[in-house]
Design an enzyme around this catalytic site. Sequence first.
Site, mmCIF file in Angstrom:
data_model
loop_
_atom_site.group_PDB
_atom_site.id
_atom_site.type_symbol
_atom_site.label_atom_id
_atom_site.label_comp_id
_atom_site.label_asym_id
_atom_site.label_seq_id
_atom_site.Cartn_x
_atom_site.Cartn_y
_atom_site.Cartn_z
ATOM 1 N N ASP A 10 0.896 -1.154 0.206
ATOM 2 C CA ASP A 10 0.069 0.100 -0.004
ATOM 3 C C ASP A 10 1.040 1.242 -0.019
ATOM 4 O O ASP A 10 2.123 1.110 0.591
ATOM 5 C CB ASP A 10 -0.991 0.095 1.024
ATOM 6 C CG ASP A 10 -1.793 -1.176 1.547
ATOM 7 O OD1 ASP A 10 -2.085 -1.704 0.254
ATOM 8 O OD2 ASP A 10 -1.909 -1.515 2.440
HETATM 9 N N1 URA Z 1 -0.775 -5.970 4.129
HETATM 10 C C1 URA Z 1 -1.395 -4.649 4.344
HETATM 11 O O1 URA Z 1 -2.254 -4.427 4.829
HETATM 12 N N2 URA Z 1 -0.713 -3.632 3.339
HETATM 13 C C2 URA Z 1 0.156 -3.973 2.777
HETATM 14 O O2 URA Z 1 0.761 -2.923 2.106
HETATM 15 C C3 URA Z 1 0.919 -5.305 2.732
HETATM 16 C C4 URA Z 1 0.324 -6.162 3.520
#
Ligand code: URA
Length: 241
Positions: free
Chosen positions: A108
């Site tokens: 993310d």
């Molecule tokens: N899990 C998440 O919630 N976000 C990420 O970026 C990777 C794994």
Amino acid sequence: MKDKPIRLQKFMAMSGVASRRASEELIKEGKVSVNGNVVTEMGITIIPGKDKVKVDGMNIKPESNKVYVILNKPVGIVTSAKDEKGRTVVTDLIEEVEERIYPVGRLDADTSGLVLLTNDGDLAFKLTHPSKMVYKRYIAIVEGLPNKAELERLRNGIKLEGRMTAPAKVKVLKNFGEDSILDIQIHEGRNRQVKKMCETINHPVKKLKRISFGEIELGGLESGNWRYLNDEELDYIKSLK
Ligand code: URA
């Protein structure tokens, strides 16, 4: 290889366009043509060296030089090779690499840490396939301190969008009053998975960083910096293929 038909999305991945899954999206979006005809349905095969494939009007051909890079992604950078809204993407931080590489899986924008990038489409497919059981390790700062039962829920699986998560490895590293630091390893890559898992046990994530991908570790790589994989890491990568 020359006369053997292969699936269009595989050919695109071998050419460094995108992962197989992302290539399927490009096909669905009508951005791919074979011998001048736009293709939008799945399942088409092409013959490398004979059929002419274009993506966004540009000819593509398989890359022969495979490169593997890790990046310590800062918060705020988008894990993609291109962003339609013009935001900074991970490949903007790796401009020195001439080959067209793309990220394996996704972090993310507000998650930092290890992103692996390659033009090896086969590998990208295998690394992100849940059946390969490649664990990704995260350090999460969460609100409060999960109790034993809550930690067991994380470990055993949690229902997200109607489907259980696979077993996870979870440890509490530290508790400092209001927050705790958890070490969480998962081998799936569902959307916002770690955040959703922690939210479900009522300990929302405040900060998330990925520190390893299988045996590849971020180590002391500084935020915003990248490096090629070393020989040992390449051996590990090849052992997965
Ligand atoms: N899990 C998440 O919630 N976000 C990420 O970026 C990777 C794994």
